[in-house]
Write an enzyme that holds these catalytic residues in place. Structure first.
Site, short mmCIF file in Angstrom:
data_model
loop_
_atom_site.label_atom_id
_atom_site.label_comp_id
_atom_site.label_asym_id
_atom_site.label_seq_id
_atom_site.Cartn_x
_atom_site.Cartn_y
_atom_site.Cartn_z
N GLU A 269 0.89 -1.16 0.00
CA GLU A 269 0.00 0.00 0.00
C GLU A 269 0.92 1.21 0.00
O GLU A 269 1.41 1.63 1.04
CB GLU A 269 -0.89 -0.07 1.24
CG GLU A 269 -2.18 0.67 1.09
CD GLU A 269 -2.10 1.99 1.80
OE1 GLU A 269 -1.87 2.98 1.09
OE2 GLU A 269 -2.28 2.02 3.02
N CYS A 303 -1.93 8.84 2.66
CA CYS A 303 -1.68 8.35 1.31
C CYS A 303 -2.88 8.69 0.43
O CYS A 303 -2.77 8.72 -0.79
CB CYS A 303 -1.38 6.86 1.30
SG CYS A 303 -2.65 5.92 2.08
C1 UN1 Z 1 -3.02 5.84 4.76
O1 UN1 Z 1 -2.87 7.06 4.62
O2 UN1 Z 1 -2.02 5.06 4.71
O3 UN1 Z 1 -8.83 6.54 3.75
C2 UN1 Z 1 -4.31 5.20 5.09
C3 UN1 Z 1 -8.17 7.13 4.61
C4 UN1 Z 1 -7.87 6.38 5.87
C5 UN1 Z 1 -6.68 5.49 5.69
C6 UN1 Z 1 -5.48 6.13 5.09
N1 UN1 Z 1 -9.02 5.59 6.23
O4 UN1 Z 1 -7.79 8.28 4.47
#
Ligand code: UN1
Length: 517
Positions: A269, A303
Site C-alpha cells: 500500500e 496516502c
Molecule cells: C493511509 O494514509 O495510509 O482513507 C491510510 C483514509 C484512511 C486510511 C489512510 N481511512 O484516508
C-alpha cells in the site's frame, strides 16, 4: 513532560497505555526485551521528548521468530470463531483506551485529536468486521466431472505475517492487518515506523494483556523496532510467507523485490497522487469541504490526501476563489487543541521536502495562489508547522507527478468533456484514490466505467481520503496493487487448498484418461 504535554494530560495517557520513559521495543506478547540501540521519540507538536524505545537486534529478532513460529502451530488449530473472540476482546480494550491512545497518536504523530480518535475508531471498526468474518472464511464447492466425487476449496492459515507500517497511520494500519490475520489463524510480527515507536509499544501492550488473560502462547502478536535494516530481516526471511508494507513507492519496490526473490507474497500500500475532478455540475460547497479536508487533513500526510484538483475551465475561477477563501479560515497549531484544523508535519525533514516541492513547483512555472512557509514563534517551536499552500500548475510538471507528503494542493484546469479530466487524473504513476464532484449521472458513470478512473478507490461526491474499513483498501499501478481491510481482502492472509474426494470404489481419472493395470 513539556508544558503542552502536561496541559493535555499526556502523562496520564502514557500511564494508561503502560508506557515508560524507556521501553523495550521487542516483544513476543507479554515479554518485552530489546538489546539494539535506542530511538528517541520527539513530538512534532512541541518538540519535546516523549519517550525512548530500544530497537531489535538480530539476536532479538531470532527470539521473536522462534516464538512466532511456535505460536502459529497452536493458533492455527484454534477454531476461527474462537480466534474471533480474542479479536472481539481486543476491540473492547480499544474502546476503553480510545482516548489515551487517540491522544498519543495525536501527540506522537501530530494529527489532530479528532483524527487520532478517528484512527482508533478505525481499529475498533476493523475488529468488529474481523469478528464477523471469523465465522465466514468460506471457500466454494464445485461439481466434479467424475461420478461419486466431490470437489471444494478451503482456506487455511498462512503462517507468520510481517507488517511494516508508516508513521502517518501509526496504529490503524497495523490493526487492519492484524485483526484480519489473527482471525485467519496467522500470527503477526510488526515493525512500526521508527518515527512513531511509542504507538507501537502501546498497541502491543494492549493486545498482550488480552492474549495473556486468555492464556494464549507468546508469539501471536510480536513487535520489532528499528530502521529499514530491521525490516530487511523480515523481507528476507523465508519463514514469513506474507509481508504487508505501507509506505513510499521507493520503499515498496525494495520490499517487493526482496520478497519476490524468495517467492513470498507481498501486500503493498504505497504512494498516492489523488485528484478530485470538479465538473460544471459540481456542488461547490461540497467540493470545497471535500477538497480542503482532503488536502490539509493530517497536514497532507495521508496516502489518500487530495493533491490535485482538476477543475473545468467554466467554473475554474469560482472554485479557485472558494477554495483559496476557505484556506484563509484555516487555523494551524497544536493538534490537541480542537480549535485548530492543521497540525505539524512529522519532522523537520518533512518540512524540507515541503519547501523543496514548493520551490520546484514555482521553478516549473507554477503560480502560488496561497503562499506556504514555515510558522515561527513559541507555539510552533518544534519547527514542524507549515502553512497549507495552493499552487496553480500543470499535470505535466515533474513535481506534480510526485507525491509530496505535505499540504500542497495543485489546481489544474480541463476543458471539454469529463474524459479530458480523467486523462489528467490517470496521467500519473500512482493509482490509489480519486473522486469526482458532479450531479451529472452521465459524468459520474463515465468516471466509474472501465475507461474511467484507473485507481483502486473512485468516489462520487466524496473526497479522496477517509475511506471506511468495509471496502477493500488499496491502489493500482505504483501504489502497489495490494488490498487491505474490508471486502475479501482477508483472502491474502490465507492459503487456498482445492480438495477432491472420491467416495466410490473405482478410481476414474480426470479428462477420461484410461490407465488400467
Ligand atoms: C493511509 O494514509 O495510509 O482513507 C491510510 C483514509 C484512511 C486510511 C489512510 N481511512 O484516508
Amino acid at each position: 513532560m513539556s508544558n503542552t504535554a502536561t496541559a493535555i494530560g499526556m502523562e496520564e495517557a502514557l500511564k494508561k497505555l503502560g508506557l515508560k520513559e524507556i521501553n523495550n521495543g521487542t516483544s513476543t506478547g507479554s515479554e518485552h526485551f530489546g538489546s539494539g540501540d535506542t530511538i528517541a521519540s520527539y513530538s512534532p507538536v512541541d518538540g519535546a521528548l516523549i519517550g525512548k524505545v530500544t530497537t531489535t537486534s538480530p539476536e532479538d529478532y531470532k527470539m521473536v521468530m522462534d516464538a512466532a513460529t511456535a505460536a502459529f502451530k497452536k493458533w492455527r488449530s484454534i477454531p476461527a470463531p474462537q480466534r474471533g473472540e480474542i479479536v472481539r476482546q481486543f476491540g473492547d480494550k480499544l474502546r476503553e483506551l480510545k482516548e489515551p491512545l487517540g491522544k498519543l497518536v495525536s501527540y506522537e504523530m501530530g494529527k489532530s485529536y479528532q483524527e487520532g480518535l478517528g484512527e482508533v475508531q478505525e481499529m475498533i471498526d476493523i475488529c468488529d468486521f474481523a469478528v464477523g468474518l471469523s465465522r465466514q472464511l468460506h471457500g466454494l464447492t464445485m461439481h466434479s466431472e467424475r461420478p461419486g466425487h466431490r470437489m471444494y476449496e478451503q482456506y487455511h492459515p498462512l503462517g507468520v505475517v510481517g507488517i511494516i507500517s508508516a508513521f502517518n497511520f501509526p496504529v490503524a494500519v497495523w490493526a487492519w492487518n492484524t485483526a484480519l490475520a489473527w482471525v485467519c489463524g496467522d500470527v503477526c510480527v510488526w515493525k512500526p515506523s521508527e518515527k512513531t515507536p511509542l504507538c507501537g509499544v502501546a498497541c502491543q501492550n494492549i493486545i498482550a494483556e488480552v492474549l495473556q488473560k486468555n492464556h494464549l502462547p507468546e508469539g501471536i502478536s510480536c513487535l520489532i523496532n528499528g530502521d529499514y535494516k530491521v525490516g530487511e530481516l523480515m523481507t528476507n526471511d523465508k519463514r514469513i510467507p506474507l509481508v504487508s508494507a505501507t509506505g513510499s513507492i521507493r520503499m515498496g519496490k525494495i520490499v517487493a523485490q526482496a520478497v519476490a526473490a524468495r517467492l513470498g507474497k507481498s501486500l503493498l500500500e504505497l504512494g498516492g497522487n489523488n485528484a478530485i475532478i470538479v465538473t460544471p455540475d459540481a456542488d461547490i460547497k461540497m467540493t470545497v469541504i471535500g477538497a480542503v479536508f482532503g488536502a490539509v487533513g493530517t497536514a497532507g500526510q495521508r496516502c489518500t490526501s487530495t493533491r490535485r484538483l482538476i477543475i473545468h475551465e467554466s467554473i475554474y475561477d469560482q472554485v479557485k476563489n472558494a477554495v483559496t477563501d476557505a484556506y484563509q479560515q484555516l487555523r494551524i497549531g497544536n493538534p490537541l487543541d480542537e480549535n485548530n484544523h492543521v497540525g505539524p508535519l512529522i519532522d523537520v525533514d518533512a518540512v524540507k521536502m515541503y519547501l523543496n516541492a514548493l520551490e520546484k513547483a514555482e521553478k516549473e512555472g507554477g503560480k502560488i495562489l496561497v503562499e506556504g512557509g514555515v510558522l515561527e514563534g513559541l507555539e510552533y517551536e518544534s519547527g514542524c508547522y507549515v502553512k497549507p499552500a495552493i499552487v496553480e500548475a500543470e499535470n505535466s510538471f515533474k513535481i506534480v507527478q510526485e507525491e509530496t507528503f505535505a499540504p500542497i494542493l495543485y489546481l489544474l484546469k480541463y476543458s471539454g468533456e469529463v474524459e479530458n479530466a480523467i486523462e489528467q487524473q490517470n496521467g500519473v504513476v500512482q493509482g490509489l484514490s480519486s473522486a469526482i464532484m458532479t450531479n451529472n449521472l452521465r459524468e459520474a458513470e463515465r468516471f466509474l466505467s472501465a475507461s474511467g478512473s484507473d485507481c483502486g478507490i473512485a468516489n462520487v461526491n466524496i473526497g479522496t481520503s477517509g475511506a471506511e474499513i468495509g471496502g477493500a483498501f488499496g491502489g493500482e499501478k505504483e501504489t502497489g496493487g495490494g488490498r487491505e481491510s474490508g471486502s475479501d481482502a482477508w483472502k491474502v492472509y490465507m492459503r487456498r487448498q482445492t480438495n477432491t474426494i472420491n467416495y466410490t470404489t473405482e478410481l476414474p481419472l480426470a479428462q477420461g484418461i484410461k490407465f488400467d493395470l
